[in-house]
Design a protein around this motif. Structure first.
Motif, mmCIF file in Angstrom:
data_model
loop_
_atom_site.group_PDB
_atom_site.id
_atom_site.type_symbol
_atom_site.label_atom_id
_atom_site.label_comp_id
_atom_site.label_asym_id
_atom_site.label_seq_id
_atom_site.Cartn_x
_atom_site.Cartn_y
_atom_site.Cartn_z
ATOM 1 N N THR C 44 -32.530 -61.503 -24.737
ATOM 2 C CA THR C 44 -33.824 -62.141 -24.973
ATOM 3 C C THR C 44 -33.705 -63.652 -24.803
ATOM 4 O O THR C 44 -34.582 -64.299 -24.224
ATOM 5 N N GLN C 83 -41.513 -57.928 -25.833
ATOM 6 C CA GLN C 83 -41.016 -56.824 -26.637
ATOM 7 C C GLN C 83 -42.157 -56.454 -27.599
ATOM 8 O O GLN C 83 -42.658 -57.297 -28.306
ATOM 9 N N ASP C 159 -39.148 -57.732 -21.491
ATOM 10 C CA ASP C 159 -38.175 -57.624 -22.574
ATOM 11 C C ASP C 159 -38.324 -56.280 -23.271
ATOM 12 O O ASP C 159 -39.235 -56.091 -24.062
ATOM 13 N N GLU C 160 -37.458 -55.370 -22.994
ATOM 14 C CA GLU C 160 -37.491 -54.017 -23.547
ATOM 15 C C GLU C 160 -38.903 -53.450 -23.600
ATOM 16 O O GLU C 160 -39.397 -53.092 -24.663
HETATM 17 MG MG MG Z 1 -34.094 -58.934 -27.564
#
Ligand code: MG
Ligand code: ATP
Lengths: 254, 283, 366
Positions: C44, C83, C159-160
């Motif tokens: 991240t 995320q 991000d994910e």
């Molecule tokens: Mg992360």
């Protein structure tokens, strides 16, 4: 945002909030009756305060009312919060509504409502009217404080206790109350200070035979600033700050 | 089980009956009283009338209403302007620091606002701290006469009610998801735009709760104008109080209170409209 | 090939902890790049440095040939899918997607057109008027993607993006994301924990650990020739044998594994006496039962093991085996035409082998 700018803004607000109180406390030690200037430190005003027997009676009145009002309000509010949490019943919405309205409605409207009620019921103003009014306006705060605590607990706990054979009285006294002790203590302390500091409602429901501190202070304040009054206010401030401290500490312990 | 039924009945009924008799009933009585005539010997005359409401359309009353509204709106705006940045900064502090700072704002909340209002007399009076400070800084040459004017009562209201604005604001901003600001910046918004279009609308429930907790008390805290403002600065609260304790016109006092309560209901309506998706308790 | 992003010697220090250390990375224009690594390894952080939410402690980042030092996020040609999405809860789907275009002060009609196009792309035309709270997880995910790509960034950072979705939805979204990326031709940099996701979606994978890059390569390179034990363990399962090089000839070396001598090709130039790991993937291990091996002459050169567990998985069977020395092996056997009944019994003895050349030999890296 810039860090030091943020910090100075916080400091600025705290100064605004606390400076007057600090000045009040400092001047309660001022060795001069009238001056706004510093004339050296003295405990004279505190000594006078503690020798004023008329004032002592008024202070005791206030303590009695606040103690009784907060205790009864905590008891009723606790039962009410538990009922609102656990049960479905006719009028639940109404009860919720009344609690909400009592918190947001101006004290002034509450005060005149009490006055009209006591007048209609022909109850003369004094100890009992004060007590009833104070209990009533504290109840919603107790309900909200405790309810916010119960909703965080696990309903299964109560089910488990019942499963083990406890009836509702036992669940209440052995499980709910011990678990909610921090909330109950905080609610009692909040009620005590609300009652102890109340001016607006008391103005309408107190009679000449039963004086209490906030009204006494109000009548004195209109006459101007005196070091003795500063001393009295400092003592009360100390009391409420201690109560707020205890409440925060109790609530933080889980 | 018998005892379970009994517990339920007791728990519900105590609070229910108490609040019905000592809260609901008196509210209803105020409504009724506002439609009765002022009596000569008794306080009320059992004649239904709307005169208490029509009477309100009177230049003297209207003037006081207007002044109260202006004063309380100014109080609210000042509290919001001072309190929002404060809560905004507070909500972004590290956990430890935040709890300490929060406690410092809770203390004034617990202490008597009468005493706190009394405390600013020493600051505002002619030989008070403020004037001394301004004089030493050569910002003024004559001490200002603030105390016992409506400016003093304005200052007193802001000072007393600021914590009531900060707490609900803090409560919503504390829950604010700061990544939304990142997302807005990522999509091309500058800081100002991200603040106005993301932070402010999402914290609207807190703003409205704060406004409610400040606007109405600012009209009705009668002791602040009485202590700080002197005779000429009476507001709606003083007007109502005088009807009950001095003028002895309870029906009129009741009708003014009802108008005030309507105003409150309006604010609550707005609050609910903004907050209908989320469950959140005031304060 | 031109590099849309060049990361040079990036170091990031928070307080006293080094979160990223001398990171170098070139991202090709139009590729699908995945950052893979355990939690807390700095993925991240690397994305936030590229998007401009953090400034590096040292090093430089070039986006499209321009050094972006000091450039705030809203002036960089990259967009992020956060995320768990960070959708604006007080705006409708439409308003969320239009936000970036409004910030750019585009004309109203153009905004409307582009938002419609983006909505169509993620198949959410019918839900344009809803609030995020009224959408399912997968729908929110699509809004987040549409909100980012509508700005036509050079690079999309994700991000994910799929970690909050359940398994089957995640599979579907993986396919959608991949085809979206092909269609748009935008460079994607995706962060994930999930090695399967990384291998199946990416053109190239970056393996990170504790703030450094361990290996960069195509999924196949990473899987078949990991350059360290760490990478090998992180990507998929592996049977690991610790041993020494017995002899070296021109292109071959000899290792003793479970008491047997194996002659293998020496791809990495291991030296005589060197301690090495030999890795074999479970799916590369074949386990023969007695009837299958009985005719083979070289059966004594194979490793013998007993079957401890048999796990049926539909198209495959996973075996847990134990060698005479007590080493635990895992093997995955596939059903196919010439091996229809994979019928292993517990405690049965099997003979294990693998295709020569599919093993990986790595030096001790400690
Ligand atoms: Mg992360
Ligand atoms: N603002 C910050 N202040 C201090 N340390 C931070 C900060 N942000 C991240 N870190 C630290 O940097 C390290 C890397 O964090 P990062 O969020 O980049 O990890 P990640 O690889 O994205 O992990 P995950 O897979 O869990 O999301 C962590 O150890 C984290 O604690």
């Amino acid at each position: 945002m810039n860090k030091s700018l943020s910090a100075s803004y916080l400091a600025f607000i705290y100064v605004i909030l606390y400076l007057p109180i600090l000045v009040l406390i400092v001047f309660s030690f001022n060795n001069s009756m009238f001056s706004g200037l510093w004339h050296g430190a003295t405990l004279k005003w505190y000594r006078e305060l503690f020798h004023d027997s008329g004032l002592q009676v008024i202070a005791i009145h206030s303590l009695i009312i606040s103690f009784l009002a907060s205790t009864v309000a905590t008891f009723i509010g606790l039962l009410g919060a538990v009922a609102l949490f656990k049960y479905q019943f006719f009028g639940k919405k109404l009860l919720n509504g009344v609690v909400f309205i009592m918190i947001v409605i101006p004290d002034l409207v509450l005060g005149i409502a009490f006055l009209i009620l006591f007048h209609a019921l022909n109850i003369s103003l004094g100890f009992w009217t004060l007590l009833l009014a104070h209990i009533t306006f504290c109840i919603p705060f107790v309900v909200v404080t405790i309810l916010s605590r119960i909703t965080g607990t696990d309903k299964n706990l109560f089910e488990a206790a019942k499963d083990l054979g406890a009836n509702d009285f036992i669940v209440f006294s052995k499980i709910i109350v011990p678990m909610l002790i921090p909330g109950i203590v905080a609610a009692w302390l909040l009620s005590f200070t609300l009652s102890f500091d109340d001016v607006v409602i008391s103005t309408f429901v107190s009679g000449p035979d039963f004086q209490i501190l906030p009204l006494y202070i109000f009548s004195q304040v209109k006459l101007g600033v005196t070091p003795e009054l500063n001393a009295l206010c400092s003592v009360i401030l100390l009391l409420t700050v201690v109560m707020a401290l205890i409440a925060q500490m109790v609530l933080k312990k889980k | 089980m018998m005892s379970n039924r009994l517990f339920k009945i007791i728990a519900i009924n105590i609070i229910f009956i108490w609040l019905a008799v000592l809260a609901l009933l008196p509210f209803i009585m105020v409504v009724v009283a506002s439609f009765l005539q002022q009596g000569d010997e008794n306080l009320f005359n059992w004649h239904l009338t709307v005169i208490n409401y029509t009477q309100l359309i009177n230049p003297i009353f209207l003037h006081i209403f207007w002044r109260s509204l202006v004063v309380s709106v100014i109080t609210t705006i000042l509290c919001l302007a001072l309190g929002y940045p404060f809560a905004y900064i507070l909500a972004q502090l590290s956990e430890k620091l935040r709890l300490a700072c929060l406690f410092l704002i809770i203390i004034p909340f617990w202490t008597s606002s009468l005493i706190r209002s009394y405390a600013i007399i020493t600051i505002l009076k002619t030989q008070g701290l403020l004037n001394q400070l301004l004089l030493t800084l050569h910002l003024i040459h004559q001490p200002l006469h603030i105390l016992y004017t409506q400016y003093a009562s304005q200052v007193g209201l802001v000072y007393s009610l600021l914590p009531f604005m900060v707490l609900p604001l803090y409560a919503t901003l504390e829950k604010f998801d700061w990544r939304l600001v990142d997302a807005a910046r990522d999509l091309g918004a500058n800081r100002l735009r991200a603040f106005w279009q993301i932070v402010v609308p999402i914290s609207a429930p807190g703003i409205i709760a704060g406004v409610m907790l400040v606007l109405l008390p600012a009209m009705t805290l009668f002791y602040i104008p009485e202590i700080l403002g002197g005779a000429k600065s009476i507001l709606l609260g003083n007007l109502i109080k005088n009807q009950f304790l001095e003028g002895q016109n309870w029906p009129l006092g009741s009708s003014i209170s009802i108008v005030l309560t309507f105003f409150m209901a309006l604010l609550i309506g707005v609050y609910w409209k903004f907050n209908k998706n989320k469950k959140q308790v005031l304060i | 090939m031109n590099n849309v992003i060049k990361v040079r010697n990036i170091t990031k220090v928070y307080h006293d902890t080094v979160v990223l250390e001398s990171i170098n990375l070139d991202v090709n224009s139009g590729e699908f790049l995945t950052l893979l690594g355990p939690s807390g390894c700095g993925k991240t952080t690397l994305l936030r440095l590229i998007s401009g939410f953090e400034e590096p402690t040292a090093g430089s980042i070039m986006i499209n040939g321009r050094d972006v030092k000091g450039l705030p996020p809203h002036l960089r040609d990259v967009n992020t899918v956060f995320q768990s999405y960070a959708l604006f809860p007080h705006m409708t789907v439409y308003e969320n997607i239009a936000f970036g275009l409004k910030c750019k002060k585009l004309p109203k009609t153009e905004i409307a057109d582009r938002v419609q196009e983006a909505l169509a792309m993620v198949r959410l035309e019918k839900l344009a008027g809803r609030r995020p709270a009224q959408l399912s997880g997968g729908q929110q995910q699509r809004v987040a993607i549409a909100r980012a790509v509508v700005n036509k960034p050079l690079v999309l950072l994700l991000d994910e993006p799929l970690s909050a979705l359940d398994y089957s939805l995640r599979k579907n979204m993986q396919i959608e994301l991949k085809s979206l990326q092909r269609k748009l031709g935008i460079t994607f940099i995706l962060v994930t924990h999930d090695q399967e996701e990384a291998l199946s979606m990416s053109d190239r994978v970056v393996i990170m650990d504790e703030g450094i890059i361990q290996q960069v390569g195509t999924p196949r390179q990473i899987y078949e020739s990991p350059n360290s034990l760490h990478v090998a363990k992180f990507i998929g399962e592996a049977n690991i044998f610790e041993t020494e090089v017995l002899s070296v000839s021109e292109n071959h070396l000899q290792l003793r594994i479970e008491g047997k001598i194996f002659t293998l090709s020496n791809k990495r130039g291991a030296k005589l006496g060197q301690s090495v790991y030999m890795l074999v993937r479970p799916e590369d291990l074949r386990a023969w039962d007695k009837s299958e091996i009985i005719d083979r002459e070289d059966k004594d050169e194979l490793i013998q093991a007993t079957v401890e567990q048999v796990i049926y998985k539909g198209s495959t069977v996973d075996l847990i085996l134990r060698t005479a020395s007590g080493k635990r092996l895992s093997a995955t056997e596939f059903f196919d035409e010439d091996d229809e009944d994979l019928d292993y019994k517990i405690n049965e003895t099997v003979w294990v082998e693998w295709m020569p050349g599919w093993e990986v030999i790595l030096p001790y890296d400690e």
